[in-house]
Write a protein that holds these residues in place. Sequence first.
Motif: not given
Length: 344
Positions: A144-151, A170-182, A135-142
């Motif tokens: 906006n054509e600037v690419p988004i990178i999630l960290v 909207q998301v161009k790339y994702v970087i996971g730091l010390y990721p808790f995935l499972t 919702d934050f991304i939809k609200q703030e960047f709806q």
Amino acid sequence: MTLVFSAPVRFTGLLASRLLRLLPTPSRPSRYLRGYIASLHSASMGKQATLLMRTVSGYSTESLEIHSEESLLHIIVIPGNPGIASYYKDFVEAVYQLLEGQASITAIGHVSHSAKDWEHGRKFSLEEQIAHKVDFIKQEFQNNEVPIILVGHSIGSYICLEVFKRLPQQVKYVIGLYPFLTLNKNSFKQSIIGLIARSSVISAAISYFASLLRSLPISVQDNMVRQFLGKTWSATAVAVTCSHLLQYHTMRNMLFLAMTEFEKLSEEPDWMFMKRKHNQLSFLFGIDDHWAPLSHFEEVSRQVPGLALAVEREGHMHAFCCTQAGSSWVGHHVASLIRNQIAK
């Protein structure tokens, strides 16, 4: 982390081990917040992050932001658990400076992981925190054509993947730091944390105890944080700990989020999605991290060939953002990855 401090903690044995990753923050908004906000604008080299309150889907939300007039992209930092944006101040500023103003950065906090109980005791699950970020991304960047990178950090990495699934355009790339995935089935600490989080009685008792620590003198709280969490912690991390964490609503939300994390992450990661998007993903693991152990690094490597993986071998803790050295090292790593994306 999962719990950002899901890594750095020790209070009294194992129970407190998770406690402190949660416990580290007395709630004294008055003096602590004034001092912390002042530090955000204090004179120092480089542009300073600004702490803001915004409303996202009707929920009061803390964010830490640096904006550039010449931005080529926007970086959104999603924290672990606790999901307090202010912990990432040193990291956000390091990345901004290293990219020399080529990107604007926003660290967006979790709902009700805040200095005040804006949501009147309501608890928010992992799915609700994911929806909040969408919702934050939809609200703030709806528009906006600037690419988004999630960290994402720790459970924030999992949240980033879920946001990416829902907003692939909207998301161009994702970087996971010390990721808790499972879940790490070999981690005794995670087993203890799971038992605590699943008990509403124990969670309430821990949260109440945390809130009682607010009555201690500020100097005692400060010394306690440094004593139990480590003398290497930055002034920023100590100040945030003494303004956000030791409050009933924050502690309850941290434990409730942990419970829902453990329920969801008992499932296998979505390997098919990662395979499809492997060229838009990157994960950084640590050498001694039970939230993102090297066994999970090896599993990701087997399941998703070609996904960009790295191991930090400098000895920084899971809660890297709580030390200046950790924020700097990880900041350099992230900036290098993003520079490669800018160059494409």
